[in-house]
Design a protein around this motif. Structure first.
Motif, PDB file in Angstrom:
ATOM      1  N   SER A 168      45.652 -25.263  15.327  1.00  0.00           N
ATOM      2  CA  SER A 168      46.426 -24.149  14.770  1.00  0.00           C
ATOM      3  C   SER A 168      45.596 -23.362  13.770  1.00  0.00           C
ATOM      4  N   ALA A 169      44.801 -24.069  12.972  1.00  0.00           N
ATOM      5  CA  ALA A 169      43.904 -23.366  12.051  1.00  0.00           C
ATOM      6  C   ALA A 169      42.896 -22.521  12.819  1.00  0.00           C
ATOM      7  N   LEU A 170      42.367 -23.058  13.910  1.00  0.00           N
ATOM      8  CA  LEU A 170      41.448 -22.289  14.749  1.00  0.00           C
ATOM      9  C   LEU A 170      42.127 -21.038  15.296  1.00  0.00           C
ATOM     10  N   ALA A 171      43.388 -21.175  15.706  1.00  0.00           N
ATOM     11  CA  ALA A 171      44.106 -20.041  16.283  1.00  0.00           C
ATOM     12  C   ALA A 171      44.282 -18.926  15.260  1.00  0.00           C
ATOM     13  N   TRP A 172      44.598 -19.292  14.028  1.00  0.00           N
ATOM     14  CA  TRP A 172      44.805 -18.262  13.011  1.00  0.00           C
ATOM     15  C   TRP A 172      43.492 -17.630  12.568  1.00  0.00           C
ATOM     16  N   ILE A 173      42.429 -18.399  12.583  1.00  0.00           N
ATOM     17  CA  ILE A 173      41.117 -17.811  12.287  1.00  0.00           C
ATOM     18  C   ILE A 173      40.742 -16.815  13.381  1.00  0.00           C
ATOM     19  N   LEU A 174      41.023 -17.166  14.639  1.00  0.00           N
ATOM     20  CA  LEU A 174      40.757 -16.246  15.735  1.00  0.00           C
ATOM     21  C   LEU A 174      41.581 -14.972  15.591  1.00  0.00           C
ATOM     22  N   LEU A 175      42.841 -15.112  15.203  1.00  0.00           N
ATOM     23  CA  LEU A 175      43.681 -13.934  14.999  1.00  0.00           C
ATOM     24  C   LEU A 175      43.086 -13.027  13.924  1.00  0.00           C
ATOM     25  N   LEU A 176      42.651 -13.613  12.813  1.00  0.00           N
ATOM     26  CA  LEU A 176      42.064 -12.815  11.737  1.00  0.00           C
ATOM     27  C   LEU A 176      40.768 -12.149  12.188  1.00  0.00           C
ATOM     28  N   LEU A 177      39.970 -12.846  12.989  1.00  0.00           N
ATOM     29  CA  LEU A 177      38.731 -12.249  13.490  1.00  0.00           C
ATOM     30  C   LEU A 177      39.029 -11.040  14.385  1.00  0.00           C
ATOM     31  N   ILE A 178      40.002 -11.197  15.275  1.00  0.00           N
ATOM     32  CA  ILE A 178      40.345 -10.090  16.171  1.00  0.00           C
ATOM     33  C   ILE A 178      40.920  -8.922  15.383  1.00  0.00           C
ATOM     34  N   LEU A 179      41.772  -9.225  14.397  1.00  0.00           N
ATOM     35  CA  LEU A 179      42.316  -8.153  13.564  1.00  0.00           C
ATOM     36  C   LEU A 179      41.212  -7.423  12.808  1.00  0.00           C
TER      37      LEU A 179
END
Length: 813
Positions: A783-794
């Motif tokens: 889940s932490a990886l998923a949110w880091i990916l979201l922030l990177l894409i944003l």
């Protein structure tokens, strides 16, 4: 004006009343149907049959016969069999069933994974049921389960910390297969003219080099031996040198012990002497499927593989002159091998445990083995094929099946019968892989150590030390978890409910503030909310809900089967600081962004070619668009063949054009023309999807601009740079945004084609996240990886929007 408002109000009220009547009528019909169904069911006699769900890796004729026989012996019992992977790839399905409260009653599970599931508390401990079965047998009951009837390594692999969590069913064994004709051809015979396979590591090295053949270009035409081709891995070489991967207590990883280091060094030496692993793998992996096995086709003289190769020989190369021998050990040691297999387990939350255990007991019994093999033998005979019985975990059953179906079969090739006997004898000295809650992780670290030594030139000692440290850290966290507060039950649902209520109330409040709207307009707004309600509810439940839940879980230690434990920023700390593979996967994904401008250029070029009015242009557009609608799995397998380094279409064309040593593509971790470049090339094949958008943009450019520029003397290149590109900047911007977002989430290509290899060269961010979540069940970390990916894409999207002010022009569209 007031009169018009009154008219609109009356019309809206009539429409609302009419719609309300239809809603009431439909609701009444649904209730009537549901109520009628309930009454019919209630009026019938209660069903007394018991349904047992059985997840199995095979539904061949033998399994179906066992199911039907058990149902006949137990009236009122129905066995529902469904296919299941049984190993790591099926873990998502099993975890979902257990979490959803609908687990299967019996599961055909890979014994290697039982320790991991036992730690999670997913499987039922069978000790007392085993004891009761033995007690019933003493008083004349059916055959019980006795550990003494099984191979020790099979029973050990199905047990963990004194508990028995599975009853072993089948097993297999690794053996050295050799081509007798090829060994005889190079003089590897004794004084009596009999072929002599290698007996030690030194002889294996000598014979491998002696048997290899190359053409004038230096490419293999025949390979003597590939250390890791087949199914040997580092395990067998370490066992041949007396090595161990875990201490007996299962608390200390010993993967960096001297015997294991020496075994890995020996494998690396064999690859180095034959030109490196890239060339060796490219040669032996030229085809997929058993019918393309280089050993069966005579291109590989020796290999260490499992006993299932005998079935392939009987089916595809019945007259192959081959032999089977004990794997050669280091001088001074005895031979050794390793075995895996499956076991039948019962999930802890499953119902009817005693009846499920009775089915397991029947399945592994002598009677069950006789039924299974008799039915399968008849099935094979009816199709003119030779039947080889599967190896079971019980020596007595193996001896009986060998006597009846191998030695007693006049159509059995003598070489196959002799090889089967060798395999049975090897089972007496076989080892099992370590039973540990970090089995999958240890396996992955072992593969990573192998790859870094074979491909990266890392010292075996250094590679195994790193792998051991990682495995030990993971094992310590499982065996000695840091105390953490339990996340209160219902907190996640409460947070989700609060967020949903706040969003809904905010929407209503926004509409309520618009008091200047007429009454008829407010009624239409209410009607709109009513129709949009299901879509809004679906978004809140199935999209926003999981997002908020994953945000909470990112601050927890959570493995799906236990309550989440609050650990704060620990997961984010481990992602950013504690694991180098995260950064490597991010680098791999960033590299793939090269494919975005390349794909845009190819798509635009196709669109410009197809933006002409010629005969059959619709057919051409359809042809170029077809790759975009090919399913991802089909496209992946197609390109695995195209990029095959030995006989693939692309390298065959390159050789025809004079390229003596074309790239190895998916078999190479190279950053230039390796696995990532192959996947980018595959992506260019699907540029037809973007072509449609480019074509729409080209159609929107006024032809007067081109005519005016042509009259001013502008050539094709100048018209492209000064008219086409400026007019297409909104389309360029859109394709760039979508391309970057899609590339940051690239997953299916590496998952299907390379599984993240070789040497983690295609271990992209999404695949790394997937493995952490559904392979290791580290849901908090994932889940932490998923949110880091979201922030990177944003962040990437925001940067592109900011830069777009300088080059995107909407005024000319």
């Amino acid at each position: 004006m007031a009169h018009r408002d009154v008219i609109h109000r009356r019309i809206s009220r009539r429409r609302f009343r009419g719609l309300s009547r239809w809603v009431v009528v439909l609701s009444a019909m649904v209730c009537l149907l549901c109520g009628g169904t309930t009454m019919v069911v209630a009026g019938t006699a209660p069903q007394r049959s018991i349904r047992l769900s059985f997840w199995t890796i095979s539904r061949d004729r033998g399994v179906e016969a066992l199911v039907h026989q058990f149902e006949a012996d137990h009236p009122g019992v129905k066995i529902v069999a469904s296919l299941y992977d049984g190993g790591t790839n099926g873990s998502q399905r099993l975890a979902t069933a257990i979490m959803g409260g609908a687990p299967p009653n019996i599961v055909y599970q890979d014994r290697f994974t039982i320790g991991q599931w036992a730690v999670l508390g997913a499987f039922y401990r069978l000790n007392h049921l085993i004891s009761q079965s033995m007690a019933r047998q003493k008083f004349g009951g059916p055959e019980g389960i006795n550990s003494a009837d099984y191979y020790p390594f099979c029973w050990q692999e199905a047990s963990y910390q004194g508990g028995v969590y599975g009853i072993p069913t089948g097993t297999e064994v690794r053996v050295l297969f050799y081509n007798s004709d090829e060994l005889r051809q190079v003089g590897l015979v004794n004084t009596l003219g009999r072929v002599v396979p290698p007996k030690t590591w030194g002889q294996l090295e000598r014979d491998a080099l002696k048997l290899s053949r190359r053409n004038a270009a230096g490419d293999f035409t025949r390979l003597g031996f590939a250390p890791n081709y087949g199914n040997s891995w580092l395990y067998i070489y370490a066992f041949l040198d007396g090595g161990r991967f875990m201490n007996r207590a299962g608390t200390l990883c010993t993967m960096d012990s001297p015997p294991v280091v020496k075994a890995l060094a020996y494998m690396a030496r064999l690859y180095r002497l034959q030109g490196g692993i890239n060339r060796v793998d490219a040669f032996v992996n030229a085809g997929s499927g058993p019918q393309f096995d280089p050993f069966l086709s005579g291109r590989l003289a020796m290999k260490i593989d499992g006993n299932w190769v005998l079935n392939e020989i009987v089916r595809y190369q019945r007259h192959l002159r081959f032999g089977a021998a004990y794997p050669p050990p280091l001088r001074g040691h005895g031979s050794a091998t390793w075995s895996g297999g499956f076991a039948l387990v019962i999930p802890k939350t499953a119902s009817h445990k005693r009846l499920s255990f009775d089915f397991i007991r029947f399945f592994v019994s002598q009677r069950g083995a006789q039924i299974y093999n008799r039915v399968n033998n008849r099935y094979y005979a009816a199709r003119g094929r030779t039947y080889l019985p599967d190896f079971t975990a019980q020596p007595a059953i193996n001896r009986e099946m060998y006597r009846r179906y191998v030695r007693g079969n006049p159509n059995m090739p003598p070489r196959v019968a002799k090889a089967m006997h060798t395999c049975y004898e090897l089972l007496k000295i076989s080892h099992n892989r370590p039973v540990t809650p970090v089995g999958d992780y240890m396996w992955d670290q072992m593969l990573q150590a192998q790859s870094s030594v074979f491909r990266g030139g890392v010292s075996p000692k250094v590679a195994l030390t790193r792998a051991t440290e990682r495995v030990q850290r993971r094992l310590n966290r499982i065996l000695h978890p840091v105390p953490a507060a339990r996340l209160p039950e219902g907190l996640v649902m409460a947070v989700l409910a609060v967020v949903a209520v706040v969003l809904v109330l905010a929407g209503f409040w926004r509409e309520w503030r618009k008091n200047r709207l007429a009454q008829w307009r407010r009624s239409q707004t209410a009607m709109g909310w009513m129709f949009a309600g299901p879509a809004i509810a679906g978004f809140l439940i199935f999209s926003l809900g999981p997002m908020v839940g994953s945000l909470l879980y990112s601050f927890c230690r959570y493995n799906l089967l236990h309550a989440p434990r609050w650990v704060g920023l620990e997961n984010y700390h481990r992602v950013l600081i504690g694991h180098s593979l995260f950064w490597y996967s991010l680098a791999n994904t960033t590299y793939m962004l090269i494919g975005v401008p390349l794909g845009m250029a190819v798509g635009l070029a196709l669109a410009m070619l197809l933006n002409t009015e010629v005969r059959g242009i619709r057919l051409y557009r359809t042809i170029f668009y077809l790759p975009a609608v090919v399913p991802a799995v089909a496209a992946a397998y197609l390109w695995m063949w195209i990029l095959n380094p030995v006989n693939g279409l692309l390298n065959s064309l390159l050789r025809d054009f004079g390229v003596a040593h074309p790239p190895l593509w998916l078999n190479s971790p190279s950053w230039l023309l390796g696995s990532k470049a192959g996947i980018i090339l595959m992506g260019l094949w699907g540029a037809g999807a973007g072509m449609i958008i480019w074509l729409a943009g080209l159609k929107g450019i006024p032809t007067q601009l081109y005519e005016a520029a042509k009259m001013d003397g502008a050539g094709p290149v100048r018209r492209f740079w000064n008219i086409t590109l400026p007019m297409l900047t909104p389309y360029i911007f859109f394709n760039l945004i979508m391309g970057v977002i899609g590339t940051m989430q690239i997953f299916s290509q590496s998952y299907i084609m390379t599984s993240g290899g070789p040497d983690h060269s295609t271990d992209f961010y999404a695949l790394y996240l997937f493995n952490q979540a559904f392979k290791y069940f580290r849901m908090g970390y994932a889940s932490a990886l998923a949110w880091i990916l979201l922030l990177l894409i944003l962040a990437l999207t925001a940067i592109q929007f900011w830069l777009s002010r300088k080059w995107v022009n909407y005024d000319v569209v």
